[in-house]
Design an enzyme around this catalytic site. Structure first.
Site, PDB file in Angstrom:
ATOM      1  N   SER A  88       0.844  -1.192   0.000  1.00 34.02           N
ATOM      2  CA  SER A  88       0.000   0.000   0.000  1.00 34.02           C
ATOM      3  C   SER A  88       0.875   1.236   0.000  1.00 34.02           C
ATOM      4  CB  SER A  88      -0.933   0.031   1.222  1.00 34.02           C
ATOM      5  OG  SER A  88      -1.828  -1.051   1.204  1.00 34.02           O
ATOM      6  N   ASP A 136       7.608  13.697 -11.278  1.00 41.85           N
ATOM      7  CA  ASP A 136       7.992  12.951 -10.072  1.00 41.85           C
ATOM      8  C   ASP A 136       8.838  11.734 -10.427  1.00 41.85           C
ATOM      9  OD1 ASP A 136       8.141  12.545  -7.352  1.00 41.85           O
ATOM     10  OD2 ASP A 136       6.344  11.317  -7.270  1.00 41.85           O
TER      11      ASP A 136
END
EC number: 2.7.11.1
Length: 932
Positions: A598, A719
């Site tokens: 996650s 990013d």
């Protein structure tokens, strides 16, 4: 999974670092609702009126009755607070006229329309002059994709409220850099790219959720005369007295039309009232998010815990304080801004966007159970408009019993009718808090409205009953406001508005559906609207959790917690992650095998595809609206990138390939091929040892090809980092004592990093992932992008950014693969710039002259003063010049790295030129590891 968080923050820079931002509009309470839509518009709409607050009030009140002008003369001797107070007093003096007009509503409608149009035309002339100033301001710099400016006096405050495409640019060499976050006040609409009419909202929505294209201008026809219809009434248009509230002034025009349409007025007002209210909520919500790290949270999806941006926080907090003061000042002078919520921290600009939400907080603080109904439009009866208003509310309550449509219409009109009266009470409080000299005036107003307040409170009780019947869920939604949450999700306010609209749609299909990330709607199929409502309710409820966790929202925590519990879906956890069940089927096709991990953006699960009989990885995005919108952006980008493959169908862009996408229990799911480790995970597994130069060469080709593919689509990734580069497979071999000769000199066999743990990649094929933060070149650019160690200097210095920011990231990644560790491992701007200066040499004058915060008058970097910063600078002294990190036989690679890490973006090598660099084509003979 992520090792650090990317802080997407917007901070004030050259253009409005201190008092410039939005202060021009403070002098005129007449058009404060323009503040809600677009602060920059107000700066110019008010130029003709803003010599001081007195003159601003005089401007409006000159249009009032003679009795009001008498009051005006009496109050001009007071300060700004008194002027506001007297303005509301004048509104009360107009009550009798308004009431009479209401009594003779049908008979006087034509006359009132004539009077209204007359004052409207007069104001248009003044408004046009203001807009000339505004246009001249915007035209002083290049307008990238300018929006429709054909009639600013009608259109500025809604269409141009989403000035997503108006960009001030400055040309730095070959690149055009956005200065949205620095020199352009239009940056208040930062999240408009998330919720407005830009490409960020249009992405593949119809492909994911089978909805229409997102159209942020929908229903804005109701708002074309937004600011103009404000002075159209001036509290003289008795026929529209119950619509005298600024924030729904568009209803005056609509009601004029309704008078002409006679029996159609109820249905028209219903739709217009809702659309105006929701539109204001959207735009001001975005303003708040922009000025309070809204985009910060957007980019924090890509982060983890490895790095933090403490210095950035300090930098931005200072500017937020300026904005806070600005908001306080705006709210003080605006007719409908409730100031009670400013007891909280962080200057809640969101109060401007929805006056009902502010009242909700007031009632919540006092523990009044009427807070829900108070924000339910019909309960805003504190003061003003006398006994006749009570009768009017009763009349509307009867209508609400007859039908939900009428209830919505009457609720909105009652709200408009009473909001001005609420201003008396709230502004009286303002005057008491700010100036004791205003006590007498406050008392006069209270005396004028004392009995009315009692009567209105009785009406509130009646309205509560009726509202609970027709709009029960709206009570909760208004309590579910995020006025005081500045540091969490971008879309809090839009989500709240979405909840409000969703619930109204469930009860009333004629309500305008403003905040759906799927599409706008004006009614239509009940089942379709219902689906949209359910879809957005989950997103909004998810953001409600952030509100409950906000430090700034402590007085409302109980209310928000209750809403979370009642609206949170049973398949989500408290952070909006889907609660994965091993063995369940997603979309009736993918069987969940296990959870891979996650992140801040999603949960990744490994599944078995029953159709293709193979393993896939599915990213289950969090249900909060901001994450859902980012996922929709990513889906559209990935589909466009796939089209850049060559004609034989081979996918050459080295970007992750999207196999499927679907909506599952309010979660966007993206299906990908099952890839191997990320480059960062491999470096970690290999104990941060460097890669052989031949493997760096191969990875460089693929990475630059991926960047070139993105830039051809006018897309900036924003990013790039080792975490976002995956290996096609995780096949590697372990070296023990049989290390090739050319490797031995580079491996410290005496260290704890024992030789037998060294890993060597067999397959160096890579793909670039995580396009949730990618930005198209012609759309709005936030101030802060890129993860800290890979952030270029132009972003730190606030110079704007474009394609070269990706190139800098590639340079940092390649050097990290060569060294085995991060080159600029830091957590604050001062240290980061000092590291760059130590490794790359002094900054050029074109950059050192930009920011006095980081550079002195001689162009040298300012040194830290406090002990913590001084200690952090000790790490800088241990760095070497870039050339010293490279092996003498790796000059070609050093040349490429130095050109990728060029300070000036205009001189930084492009992706296409880098693909032609000799290093990518030479034969690596001495394939040793890393530096000497």
């Amino acid at each position: 999974m992520d090792r650090f968080q990317t802080k997407r923050k917007t901070y004030s820079y050259n253009g409005y670092s201190n008092n410039d931002y939005g202060y021009y509009n403070n002098n005129c309470s007449n058009v404060n609702y323009n503040n809600d839509i677009h602060y920059k518009n107000n700066n110019y709409n008010n130029n003709n009126n803003n010599n001081n607050s007195n003159s601003g009030n005089n401007f409006n009140n000159n249009n009032n009755n003679n009795n009001n002008n008498n009051n005006n003369n009496n109050n001009n001797n007071n300060n700004n607070n008194n002027n506001n107070n007297y303005t509301y007093g004048n509104n009360n003096n107009n009550n009798s006229n308004n009431n009479n007009n209401n009594i003779n509503n049908n008979g006087n409608s034509n006359n009132n329309n004539n009077n209204s149009n007359g004052s409207e035309n007069n104001y248009f002339q003044s408004e046009n002059q203001s807009n000339k100033d505004q246009n001249s301001y915007f035209n002083s710099s290049y307008l990238r994709n300018p929006v429709d400016n054909y009639n600013h006096n009608n259109n500025n405050h809604n269409n141009n409220a989403f000035d997503n495409n108006n960009y001030n640019t400055q040309n730095l060499g070959d690149y055009s850099y956005k200065n949205d976050g620095y020199n352009n006040d239009n940056n208040n609409n930062d999240n408009n790219n998330s919720y407005g009419d830009t490409d960020r909202e249009k992405y593949s929505i119809e492909k994911i959720c089978n909805e229409n294209d997102y159209d942020s201008v929908n229903n804005n026809n109701n708002n074309r005369n937004y600011s103009n219809s404000y002075n159209n009434n001036n509290y003289n248009d008795g026929n529209n007295n119950y619509n005298s509230n600024n924030y729904n002034y568009n209803n005056n025009n609509n009601n004029n039309n309704n008078i002409n349409n006679n029996n159609n007025s109820n249905s028209n007002s219903n739709s217009n009232s809702n659309s105006n209210s929701n539109s204001n909520s959207n735009s001001n919500s975005n303003n708040n998010n922009y000025n309070n790290y809204g985009y910060n949270n957007h980019k924090s999806n890509n982060g983890g815990n490895r790095y933090s941006d403490d210095d950035d926080n300090v930098f931005n907090n200072n500017n937020n304080n300026n904005n806070n003061n600005n908001n306080n000042y705006n709210n003080y002078n605006s007719n409908n801004n409730y100031n009670n919520d400013y007891d909280y921290n962080d200057g809640k600009r969101a109060n401007i966007y929805s006056r009902n939400n502010s009242n909700n907080n007031n009632n919540s603080k006092s523990g009044n159970n009427n807070s829900n109904n108070y924000n339910h439009n019909n309960s805003n009866n504190n003061g003003g408009y006398n006994n006749y208003n009570n009768g009017y509310n009763n009349y509307n309550n009867n209508n609400s019993n007859n039908s939900n449509h009428n209830s919505s219409y009457n609720n909105n009109n009652n709200n408009n009718y009473n909001n001005n009266n609420n201003n008396n009470n709230n502004n009286n409080n303002n005057n008491n808090n700010n100036n004791n000299n205003n006590n007498n005036n406050n008392n006069n107003n209270n005396n004028n409205n004392n009995n009315n307040n009692n009567n209105n409170n009785n009406n509130n009780n009646n309205n509560n009953n009726n509202n609970n019947i027709s709009n029960n869920s709206n009570n909760n939604n208004f309590n579910y406001n995020n006025d005081n949450d500045r540091n969490n999700s971008n879309g809090n306010y839009n989500n709240n508005s979405s909840n409000i609209n969703n619930n109204n749609n469930n009860n009333n299909n004629s309500n305008s559906y403003h905040n759906s990330c799927i599409s706008y709607s004006n009614g239509g199929s009940n089942s379709k609207n219902s689906n949209k409502n359910n879809y957005n309710n989950q997103q909004s409820n998810a953001n409600g959790n952030h509100v409950g966790n906000s430090k700034n929202n402590e007085s409302c925590n109980n209310t928000n917690t209750n809403i979370e519990k009642s609206n949170k879906s049973m398949w989500d956890d408290e952070n909006d992650y889907y609660k994965v069940q091993v063995g369940e089927y997603l979309n009736n096709r993918y069987k969940v095998l296990c959870t891979v991990g996650s992140g801040t953006f999603s949960t990744v699960v490994e599944c078995w595809d029953t159709n293709s009989s193979g393993q896939v990885a599915i990213k289950i995005v969090r249900s909060a609206k901001k994450y859902t919108e980012d996922a929709l952006v990513e889906i559209d980008i990935l589909r466009n990138l796939e089209k850049t493959g060559n004609s034989n169908g081979k996918y050459l862009s080295h970007c992750i390939r999207l196999l499927d996408s679907f909506l599952f229990k309010d979660h966007i799911c993206l299906v990908f091929k099952r890839y191997g480790l990320s480059l960062y995970e491999f470096l970690k597994k290999n104990r941060y040892r460097p890669l052989p130069l031949s493997q760096i060469q191969n990875i460089s080709k693929q990475l630059l090809t991926a960047i070139y593919s993105m830039h051809k689509l006018s897309l900036v990734h924003t990013d790039l980092k080792p975490e976002n580069i995956l290996l096609e497979s995780s096949r590697f071999t372990y070296f023990d004592n049989s290390i090739p000769l050319q490797f031995k000199n580079s491996i410290d066999t005496t260290s704890n990093n024992s030789v037998d743990h060294y890993c060597h990649l067999v397959d160096t094929d890579i793909v670039v992932i995580d396009f949730g933060g990618a930005t198209f070149e012609n759309t709005h650019h936030t101030a802060i992008v890129c993860s800290r160690p890979y952030r270029p200097p132009e972003i730190i210095l606030g110079m704007g950014w474009s394609y070269p920011c990706d190139i800098w990231g590639v340079g940092c990644i390649l050097v990290e693969l060569y060294l085995g560790y991060t080159l600029f491992d830091t957590h604050n701007n001062v240290q980061h710039l000092a590291m760059m200066e130590k490794v790359m040499g002094p900054f050029p004058n074109s950059m050192s002259n930009v920011s006095k915060k980081y550079f002195n008058d001689y162009g040298t970097l300012n040194r830290p003063q406090n002990s913590d910063e001084i200690k952090s600078m000790e790490r800088v002294e241990g760095l070497k010049q870039l050339k010293e990190y490279f092996h003498p036989c790796h000059d070609s690679f050093f040349d490429l790295a130095s050109r990728l890490l060029e300070y000036q973006p205009s001189k930084r090598i492009s992706a296409s030129d880098a693909l032609s660099h000799p290093f990518l084509f030479e034969t690596i003979e001495n394939d040793c590891f890393g530096p000497i």
